[in-house]
Design a protein around this motif. Structure first.
Motif, PDB file in Angstrom:
ATOM      1  N   SER A 176       0.838  -1.187   0.000  1.00  0.00           N
ATOM      2  CA  SER A 176       0.000   0.000   0.000  1.00  0.00           C
ATOM      3  C   SER A 176       0.881   1.248   0.000  1.00  0.00           C
ATOM      4  N   LYS A 177       0.259   2.352  -0.333  1.00  0.00           N
ATOM      5  CA  LYS A 177       0.975   3.620  -0.366  1.00  0.00           C
ATOM      6  C   LYS A 177       1.441   3.961   1.041  1.00  0.00           C
ATOM      7  N   LYS A 178       2.694   4.333   1.146  1.00  0.00           N
ATOM      8  CA  LYS A 178       3.245   4.666   2.451  1.00  0.00           C
ATOM      9  C   LYS A 178       2.712   6.015   2.907  1.00  0.00           C
ATOM     10  N   GLU A 179       2.248   6.063   4.149  1.00  0.00           N
ATOM     11  CA  GLU A 179       1.710   7.302   4.696  1.00  0.00           C
ATOM     12  C   GLU A 179       2.845   8.259   5.050  1.00  0.00           C
ATOM     13  N   SER A 180       2.626   9.521   4.768  1.00  0.00           N
ATOM     14  CA  SER A 180       3.598  10.530   5.159  1.00  0.00           C
ATOM     15  C   SER A 180       3.406  10.832   6.642  1.00  0.00           C
ATOM     16  N   PRO A 181       4.418  11.410   7.282  1.00  0.00           N
ATOM     17  CA  PRO A 181       4.266  11.760   8.699  1.00  0.00           C
ATOM     18  C   PRO A 181       3.087  12.701   8.954  1.00  0.00           C
ATOM     19  N   LEU A 182       2.830  13.607   8.016  1.00  0.00           N
ATOM     20  CA  LEU A 182       1.698  14.528   8.187  1.00  0.00           C
ATOM     21  C   LEU A 182       0.364  13.776   8.110  1.00  0.00           C
ATOM     22  N   ASP A 183       0.286  12.777   7.227  1.00  0.00           N
ATOM     23  CA  ASP A 183      -0.933  11.958   7.136  1.00  0.00           C
ATOM     24  C   ASP A 183      -1.174  11.207   8.442  1.00  0.00           C
ATOM     25  N   ILE A 184      -0.127  10.673   9.017  1.00  0.00           N
ATOM     26  CA  ILE A 184      -0.242   9.952  10.298  1.00  0.00           C
ATOM     27  C   ILE A 184      -0.693  10.904  11.394  1.00  0.00           C
ATOM     28  N   LEU A 185      -0.116  12.114  11.393  1.00  0.00           N
ATOM     29  CA  LEU A 185      -0.478  13.109  12.399  1.00  0.00           C
ATOM     30  C   LEU A 185      -1.951  13.497  12.272  1.00  0.00           C
ATOM     31  N   LYS A 186      -2.410  13.706  11.049  1.00  0.00           N
ATOM     32  CA  LYS A 186      -3.815  14.064  10.829  1.00  0.00           C
ATOM     33  C   LYS A 186      -4.739  12.926  11.260  1.00  0.00           C
ATOM     34  N   ARG A 187      -4.359  11.699  10.963  1.00  0.00           N
ATOM     35  CA  ARG A 187      -5.186  10.556  11.350  1.00  0.00           C
ATOM     36  C   ARG A 187      -5.267  10.434  12.870  1.00  0.00           C
ATOM     37  N   ARG A 188      -4.143  10.623  13.551  1.00  0.00           N
ATOM     38  CA  ARG A 188      -4.139  10.541  15.015  1.00  0.00           C
ATOM     39  C   ARG A 188      -4.980  11.654  15.629  1.00  0.00           C
ATOM     40  N   PHE A 189      -4.926  12.852  15.029  1.00  0.00           N
ATOM     41  CA  PHE A 189      -5.745  13.959  15.530  1.00  0.00           C
ATOM     42  C   PHE A 189      -7.228  13.663  15.304  1.00  0.00           C
ATOM     43  N   ALA A 190      -7.551  13.113  14.142  1.00  0.00           N
ATOM     44  CA  ALA A 190      -8.949  12.790  13.835  1.00  0.00           C
ATOM     45  C   ALA A 190      -9.478  11.696  14.759  1.00  0.00           C
ATOM     46  N   ASN A 191      -8.619  10.774  15.174  1.00  0.00           N
ATOM     47  CA  ASN A 191      -9.033   9.700  16.082  1.00  0.00           C
ATOM     48  C   ASN A 191      -9.121  10.157  17.531  1.00  0.00           C
ATOM     49  N   GLY A 192      -8.681  11.383  17.809  1.00  0.00           N
ATOM     50  CA  GLY A 192      -8.743  11.902  19.169  1.00  0.00           C
ATOM     51  C   GLY A 192      -7.550  11.524  20.027  1.00  0.00           C
ATOM     52  N   GLU A 193      -6.489  11.021  19.418  1.00  0.00           N
ATOM     53  CA  GLU A 193      -5.294  10.645  20.172  1.00  0.00           C
ATOM     54  C   GLU A 193      -4.466  11.863  20.555  1.00  0.00           C
ATOM     55  N   LEU A 194      -4.630  12.967  19.830  1.00  0.00           N
ATOM     56  CA  LEU A 194      -3.875  14.191  20.091  1.00  0.00           C
ATOM     57  C   LEU A 194      -4.833  15.348  20.352  1.00  0.00           C
ATOM     58  N   SER A 195      -4.408  16.247  21.221  1.00  0.00           N
ATOM     59  CA  SER A 195      -5.199  17.462  21.422  1.00  0.00           C
ATOM     60  C   SER A 195      -4.854  18.450  20.308  1.00  0.00           C
ATOM     61  N   LYS A 196      -5.613  19.535  20.244  1.00  0.00           N
ATOM     62  CA  LYS A 196      -5.387  20.541  19.211  1.00  0.00           C
ATOM     63  C   LYS A 196      -4.000  21.162  19.351  1.00  0.00           C
ATOM     64  N   GLU A 197      -3.594  21.404  20.577  1.00  0.00           N
ATOM     65  CA  GLU A 197      -2.279  22.006  20.822  1.00  0.00           C
ATOM     66  C   GLU A 197      -1.153  21.060  20.406  1.00  0.00           C
TER      67      GLU A 197
END
Length: 72
Positions: free
Chosen positions: A38-59
């Motif tokens: 599969s297409k390798k996810e970029s670090p920014l894609d991983i960060l966006k996915r983690r934020f969307a899943n609620g693993e990270l706060s907005k800050e």
């Protein structure tokens, strides 16, 4: 020799059409093949996915995004 003037002569053409259809379908129709890389996810894609899943706060998201943007 072969005599294609009988009633079965049209079947020869139909089989060629069927084979060509399958060849086009196999080689030109995009499909998800199991175990395909599969297409390798970029670090920014991983960060966006983690934020969307609620693993990270907005800050945390904004801070991490600034760090990633500075590295590029």
């Amino acid at each position: 020799m072969h005599d294609y003037s009988s009633n079965y002569g049209g079947m020869h053409l139909i089989w060629w059409i069927i084979w060509m259809f399958f060849l086009v379908w196999i080689f030109f129709v995009p499909a998800d093949i199991p175990y395909q890389k599969s297409k390798k996810e970029s670090p920014l894609d991983i960060l966006k996915r983690r934020f969307a899943n609620g693993e990270l706060s907005k800050e945390e998201f904004q801070e991490s995004k600034k760090i990633l943007d500075n590295n590029n």
